[in-house]
Design an enzyme around this catalytic site. Structure first.
Site, short mmCIF file in Angstrom:
data_model
loop_
_atom_site.label_atom_id
_atom_site.label_comp_id
_atom_site.label_asym_id
_atom_site.label_seq_id
_atom_site.Cartn_x
_atom_site.Cartn_y
_atom_site.Cartn_z
N ASP A 1 -3.53 -0.09 -12.82
CA ASP A 1 -3.58 0.80 -11.68
C ASP A 1 -4.91 1.56 -11.70
O ASP A 1 -5.48 1.78 -12.76
CB ASP A 1 -2.40 1.78 -11.78
CG ASP A 1 -1.94 2.27 -10.42
OD1 ASP A 1 -2.57 1.90 -9.40
OD2 ASP A 1 -0.94 3.00 -10.37
N ARG B 1 6.02 5.31 1.00
CA ARG B 1 6.40 6.34 0.02
C ARG B 1 6.73 7.63 0.73
O ARG B 1 7.69 8.34 0.37
CB ARG B 1 5.29 6.59 -1.00
CG ARG B 1 5.65 7.76 -1.94
CD ARG B 1 4.61 8.07 -2.99
NE ARG B 1 4.54 7.02 -3.99
CZ ARG B 1 3.42 6.50 -4.43
NH1 ARG B 1 2.27 6.90 -3.97
NH2 ARG B 1 3.45 5.56 -5.35
N LYS C 1 1.41 -0.92 -3.66
CA LYS C 1 0.64 -1.70 -4.64
C LYS C 1 1.42 -1.89 -5.94
O LYS C 1 1.52 -3.00 -6.45
CB LYS C 1 -0.71 -1.03 -4.90
CG LYS C 1 -1.57 -0.90 -3.64
CD LYS C 1 -2.91 -0.26 -3.92
CE LYS C 1 -2.80 1.18 -4.37
NZ LYS C 1 -2.22 2.07 -3.36
N THR C 2 1.94 -0.80 -6.48
CA THR C 2 2.72 -0.90 -7.71
C THR C 2 3.94 -1.79 -7.49
O THR C 2 4.27 -2.66 -8.32
CB THR C 2 3.16 0.50 -8.20
OG1 THR C 2 1.98 1.29 -8.41
CG2 THR C 2 3.96 0.42 -9.48
N THR D 1 -7.45 2.32 -4.74
CA THR D 1 -7.49 2.92 -3.41
C THR D 1 -8.88 2.70 -2.80
O THR D 1 -9.11 3.01 -1.66
CB THR D 1 -7.22 4.43 -3.50
OG1 THR D 1 -8.00 4.96 -4.57
CG2 THR D 1 -5.75 4.71 -3.77
N1 LIG Z 1 6.69 -2.90 1.87
C1 LIG Z 1 7.59 -2.01 1.42
N2 LIG Z 1 8.89 -2.14 1.78
C2 LIG Z 1 9.78 -1.21 1.35
N3 LIG Z 1 9.50 -0.18 0.55
C3 LIG Z 1 8.23 -0.02 0.17
C4 LIG Z 1 7.21 -0.94 0.57
N4 LIG Z 1 6.04 -0.55 0.04
C5 LIG Z 1 6.30 0.56 -0.67
N5 LIG Z 1 7.60 0.88 -0.60
C6 LIG Z 1 8.23 2.06 -1.20
O1 LIG Z 1 7.25 3.07 -1.32
C7 LIG Z 1 7.22 3.59 -2.64
C8 LIG Z 1 5.78 3.65 -3.08
O2 LIG Z 1 5.28 2.36 -3.29
P1 LIG Z 1 4.25 2.06 -4.47
O3 LIG Z 1 4.31 0.61 -4.73
O4 LIG Z 1 4.50 2.95 -5.62
O5 LIG Z 1 2.87 2.45 -3.76
P2 LIG Z 1 1.38 2.45 -4.38
O6 LIG Z 1 1.46 1.86 -5.74
O7 LIG Z 1 0.56 1.65 -3.42
O8 LIG Z 1 0.95 3.88 -4.38
C9 LIG Z 1 8.09 2.68 -3.50
O9 LIG Z 1 9.07 3.43 -4.14
C10 LIG Z 1 8.77 1.73 -2.55
O10 LIG Z 1 10.14 1.99 -2.54
MG LIG Z 2 1.07 2.93 -7.52
#
Ligand SMILES: Nc1ncnc2c1ncn2[C@@H]1O[C@H](COP(=O)(O)OP(=O)(O)O)[C@@H](O)[C@H]1O
Ligand SMILES: [Mg+2]
Length: 355
Positions: free
Chosen positions: A120, A228, A75-76, A169
């Site tokens: 977020d 992640r 998401k981030t 989430t």
């Molecule tokens: N579709 C994707 N392809 C490659 N790497 C990804 C992908 N989605 C997430 N990641 C990796 O996973 C890690 C966590 O993603 P993040 O965007 O922080 O997740 P969220 O915000 O949903 O908790 C990031 O550092 C990124 O490198």
């Molecule tokens: Mg995040």
């Protein structure tokens, strides 16, 4: 409720909470920078691509975007990609950080035209801030209240058009008026093993690691459908390979390393197994209430509900029922335990419907 911390994502407190600043720096370095680099999530990617292209073609600011999904699904990352694709600056904050409407007003009033505001954990914003956000999203305007009591006045403040990207989430927890003000909602799904393999290979390349196809498959298969976690496990396997082997990661090394870190063949980590273990051993497989279960494993309710459960449900190990959490037969099998006799749910009653 212990819900006022503004610390890192819930999932980052987990399992390897021993992980350090290096891990976070690496995580940032591994983030895909544009939609083409973003692995998987075909549907969300295609839809988002259209939204952004259309906005670009109109020379307009993109519509507000809501991203929902379990921690670590991207998401981030997507919010940053949205800003990059729109060639716009991004401001990052989170629901828990905005306790007063004034906090939000300060942020909103300092936005530049076209800026992306990433909010977020938007479901954890305070009520007054939420109401201010309704108007800001719809009319690009906020009312700043000056003074207190009968003398208080509302001073309307025009905002430049901006794109709100909310992440949660728990899309179901958002009040409908807030949900409705997003022009587009992307539901992020857990990733397929093949997609996670691509994530692992990509990250290995960026980290300059040698990994073979089987090694990547082994890590991908134990990553709980979550990029992640795939990246995190890759780093732990790297450490192991560095110390115990010649550095090249193959299936045996990956499996041996993940055993050390207590990640089992199905990808369950310590928290997952603690939750299942408590459900089975202390509560006979349930049904048991979420709060009781959380206390039994010494975790916060939200951590159990948002981090462990979505994966356990998806794996068919746990079911959420109106009466509480229930283990499935597969859960007993996975932990190598024998379920109590059917129809005798631990309290001596026979089946109500006399099967
Ligand atoms: N579709 C994707 N392809 C490659 N790497 C990804 C992908 N989605 C997430 N990641 C990796 O996973 C890690 C966590 O993603 P993040 O965007 O922080 O997740 P969220 O915000 O949903 O908790 C990031 O550092 C990124 O490198
Ligand atoms: Mg995040």
């Amino acid at each position: 409720m212990n819900w006022d911390d503004t610390g890192p994502d819930i999932d980052q407190r987990l399992v390897d909470s021993g992980s350090d600043g290096e891990d976070q720096a690496v995580e940032a370095a591994l983030r895909p920078k544009d939609l083409d680099e973003f692995v998987g999530q075909e549907k969300v990617r295609e839809q988002l691509d259209l939204v952004l292209r259309a906005a670009r073609a109109r020379g307009a600011t993109a519509d507000h975007v809501l991203l929902s999904g379990a921690p670590g699904l991207g998401k981030t990352t997507l919010s940053m990609i949205i800003a990059a694709e729109m060639n716009a600056p991004i401001r990052i904050t989170s629901g828990p950080a905005i306790q007063h409407a004034g906090d939000l007003a300060a942020i909103l009033s300092s936005l530049q035209e076209g800026e992306v505001l990433f909010l977020d954990e938007i479901h954890r914003m305070s009520r007054p801030a939420e109401e201010m956000l309704y108007m800001a999203m719809e009319d690009f305007r906020v009312d700043v209240i000056v003074g207190k009591g009968p003398g208080a006045t509302a001073i309307p403040l025009e905002l430049p058009p901006f794109t709100l990207v909310g992440a949660t989430t728990r899309a179901g927890l958002l009040p409908p008026p807030l949900r409705d003000r997003f022009g587009f909602t992307g539901h992020m799904e857990f990733y397929e093993p093949a997609e996670l393999e691509r994530v692992v290979h990509r990250s290995a390349r960026l980290l300059d690691l040698e990994i073979d196809v089987d090694g990547a498959a082994e890590i991908a298969g134990r990553s709980r459908g979550t990029p992640r976690i795939a990246n995190r496990l890759l780093r732990r396997v790297r450490d192991y390979a560095q110390v115990k082997a010649d550095g090249v990661i193959d299936r045996d090394i990956a499996a041996a390393a993940l055993k050390v870190y207590e990640v089992d063949a199905r990808g369950l980590d310590r928290l997952d197994r603690a939750v299942l273990g408590a459900l089975l051993k202390l509560f006979g497989g349930g049904p048991v209430g979420l709060s009781t279960l959380a206390v039994a494993v010494g975790e916060e309710r939200e951590t159990v509900e948002e981090v462990a459960e979505p994966f356990l449900v998806r794996e068919g190990l746990l079911a959420r029922t109106p009466r509480g959490r229930v283990a499935t037969p597969a859960a007993w099998a996975h932990l190598g335990l024998v379920p109590p006799r059917q129809g005798n749910g631990g309290n001596g009653q026979t089946g109500l419907f006399g099967t």
